[in-house]
Design a protein around this motif. Structure first.
Motif, PDB file in Angstrom:
ATOM      1  N   ILE A  62      -1.244  83.515 -41.946  1.00  0.00           N
ATOM      2  CA  ILE A  62      -0.930  82.108 -42.233  1.00  0.00           C
ATOM      3  C   ILE A  62      -1.773  81.695 -43.437  1.00  0.00           C
ATOM      4  O   ILE A  62      -2.914  82.154 -43.581  1.00  0.00           O
ATOM      5  CB  ILE A  62      -1.206  81.213 -41.005  1.00  0.00           C
ATOM      6  N   GLY A  64      -2.822  78.147 -45.704  1.00  0.00           N
ATOM      7  CA  GLY A  64      -2.730  76.692 -45.753  1.00  0.00           C
ATOM      8  C   GLY A  64      -3.608  76.136 -46.842  1.00  0.00           C
ATOM      9  O   GLY A  64      -4.424  76.840 -47.437  1.00  0.00           O
ATOM     10  N   TRP A  78      -1.524  71.441 -45.541  1.00  0.00           N
ATOM     11  CA  TRP A  78      -0.177  71.987 -45.780  1.00  0.00           C
ATOM     12  C   TRP A  78      -0.136  73.452 -45.368  1.00  0.00           C
ATOM     13  O   TRP A  78      -1.022  74.227 -45.737  1.00  0.00           O
ATOM     14  CB  TRP A  78       0.194  71.860 -47.265  1.00  0.00           C
ATOM     15  N   ILE A  79       0.881  73.788 -44.613  1.00  0.00           N
ATOM     16  CA  ILE A  79       1.108  75.201 -44.285  1.00  0.00           C
ATOM     17  C   ILE A  79       2.006  75.743 -45.388  1.00  0.00           C
ATOM     18  O   ILE A  79       3.139  75.273 -45.544  1.00  0.00           O
ATOM     19  CB  ILE A  79       1.848  75.370 -42.928  1.00  0.00           C
ATOM     20  N   ILE A  80       1.504  76.722 -46.152  1.00  0.00           N
ATOM     21  CA  ILE A  80       2.317  77.193 -47.281  1.00  0.00           C
ATOM     22  C   ILE A  80       2.852  78.615 -47.083  1.00  0.00           C
ATOM     23  O   ILE A  80       3.678  79.082 -47.835  1.00  0.00           O
ATOM     24  CB  ILE A  80       1.564  77.046 -48.626  1.00  0.00           C
ATOM     25  N   LEU A  82       3.579  81.543 -43.653  1.00  0.00           N
ATOM     26  CA  LEU A  82       3.380  81.946 -42.255  1.00  0.00           C
ATOM     27  C   LEU A  82       4.407  83.013 -41.906  1.00  0.00           C
ATOM     28  O   LEU A  82       5.609  82.771 -42.014  1.00  0.00           O
ATOM     29  CB  LEU A  82       3.554  80.729 -41.332  1.00  0.00           C
ATOM     30  N   MET A  98      -1.447  79.505 -35.870  1.00  0.00           N
ATOM     31  CA  MET A  98      -1.344  78.057 -36.034  1.00  0.00           C
ATOM     32  C   MET A  98      -2.568  77.367 -35.426  1.00  0.00           C
ATOM     33  O   MET A  98      -3.130  76.444 -36.028  1.00  0.00           O
ATOM     34  CB  MET A  98      -0.054  77.606 -35.342  1.00  0.00           C
ATOM     35  N   ILE A 113      -0.648  67.038 -40.988  1.00  0.00           N
ATOM     36  CA  ILE A 113      -0.284  68.393 -41.439  1.00  0.00           C
ATOM     37  C   ILE A 113       1.211  68.430 -41.758  1.00  0.00           C
ATOM     38  O   ILE A 113       2.024  67.894 -40.993  1.00  0.00           O
ATOM     39  CB  ILE A 113      -0.604  69.442 -40.359  1.00  0.00           C
ATOM     40  N   THR A 115       4.595  70.790 -43.651  1.00  0.00           N
ATOM     41  CA  THR A 115       5.132  72.038 -44.177  1.00  0.00           C
ATOM     42  C   THR A 115       6.554  71.770 -44.615  1.00  0.00           C
ATOM     43  O   THR A 115       7.101  70.686 -44.362  1.00  0.00           O
ATOM     44  CB  THR A 115       5.060  73.166 -43.126  1.00  0.00           C
ATOM     45  N   ILE A 117      10.442  73.868 -44.872  1.00  0.00           N
ATOM     46  CA  ILE A 117      11.169  75.110 -44.584  1.00  0.00           C
ATOM     47  C   ILE A 117      12.543  75.020 -45.232  1.00  0.00           C
ATOM     48  O   ILE A 117      13.015  73.917 -45.530  1.00  0.00           O
ATOM     49  CB  ILE A 117      11.331  75.351 -43.055  1.00  0.00           C
ATOM     50  N   PHE A 128       8.277  75.663 -35.393  1.00  0.00           N
ATOM     51  CA  PHE A 128       7.463  74.482 -35.715  1.00  0.00           C
ATOM     52  C   PHE A 128       7.628  73.388 -34.651  1.00  0.00           C
ATOM     53  O   PHE A 128       6.656  72.724 -34.295  1.00  0.00           O
ATOM     54  CB  PHE A 128       7.784  73.960 -37.121  1.00  0.00           C
ATOM     55  N   PHE A 133       5.451  70.170 -34.285  1.00  0.00           N
ATOM     56  CA  PHE A 133       5.856  69.465 -35.509  1.00  0.00           C
ATOM     57  C   PHE A 133       7.118  68.639 -35.251  1.00  0.00           C
ATOM     58  O   PHE A 133       7.896  68.921 -34.348  1.00  0.00           O
ATOM     59  CB  PHE A 133       6.138  70.471 -36.644  1.00  0.00           C
TER      60      PHE A 133
END
Ligand SMILES: CC(C)(COP(=O)(O)OP(=O)(O)OC[C@H]1O[C@@H](n2cnc3c(N)ncnc32)[C@H](O)[C@@H]1OP(=O)(O)O)[C@@H](O)C(=O)NCCC(=O)NCCS
Length: 151
Positions: A62, A64, A78-80, A82, A98, A113, A115, A117, A128, A133
């Motif tokens: 992962i 971020g 930010w999850i960039i 995974l 996560m 947070i 992300t 997709i 997510f 999320f």
């Protein structure tokens, strides 16, 4: 360690293994720029990454980033990136990764947070949602520059 999954900080030495995971997901179809962009990301000070290991083998990662004031928020996470290796999907790797990044963001004082997709990535969407999320207050806008005339 949870479910036999060990988490370590993502260092440059893990890049070849995460490239292999990405290659397996994309069925071999990846460019060298992907590896370079990961290496560049990891050199930034606000970027963090973790790898998941099972029996010493890297099976997921992962990445971020903590953003300073932007989009009207003082700070955001930010999850960039995974991915879990296809052979190990559905075995809790994504959830453990996560949890690690949630902990990191919390330590950095991040409360929100985000992300993004692809619209048709239903597997990612399900994952997510399963990890808490929901739709955010932002919408994504896109434009292609190809047809834009510049002086
Ligand atoms: C999304 C991904 C990271 C999730 O990791 P994972 O280890 O497979 O997920 P986990 O086993 O930790 O699952 C966590 C939860 O998400 C749910 N979930 C995960 N994948 C799911 C799927 N495909 N469909 C429905 N639910 C899913 C699980 O049901 C689980 O919920 P539960 O704990 O309440 O049962 C991984 O499946 C993946 O890498 N997918 C491919 C990503 C991809 O194609 N990227 C494109 C690169 S550009």
């Amino acid at each position: 360690m949870k479910n036999g999954i060990e988490i370590k900080e993502l260092a440059l030495e893990y890049c070849p293994e995460i490239v292999e995971i990405h290659r397996a997901i994309m069925k071999g179809n990846i460019s060298d720029t992907w590896r370079k962009s990961i290496e560049l990301h990891l050199q930034k000070k606000d970027v963090v990454g973790y790898v998941a290991l099972k029996d010493g083998k890297v099976v997921g990662f992962i990445i971020g980033e903590v953003k300073g004031p932007s989009f009207g928020l003082e700070k955001s996470g930010w999850i960039i990136g995974l991915e879990a290796h296809p052979q190990f999907m559905g075995t809790g790797i994504g959830r453990v990764l996560m949890d690690s990044i949630f902990k990191y963001f919390r330590e950095k004082g991040v409360r929100d947070i985000f992300t993004a997709i692809r619209w048709d990535a239903v597997d990612m969407l399900s994952f997510f949602i399963a990890t808490g999320f929901d739709r955010s207050e932002f919408v994504n806008l896109g434009k292609q520059l190809d047809n834009v005339k510049t002086e």
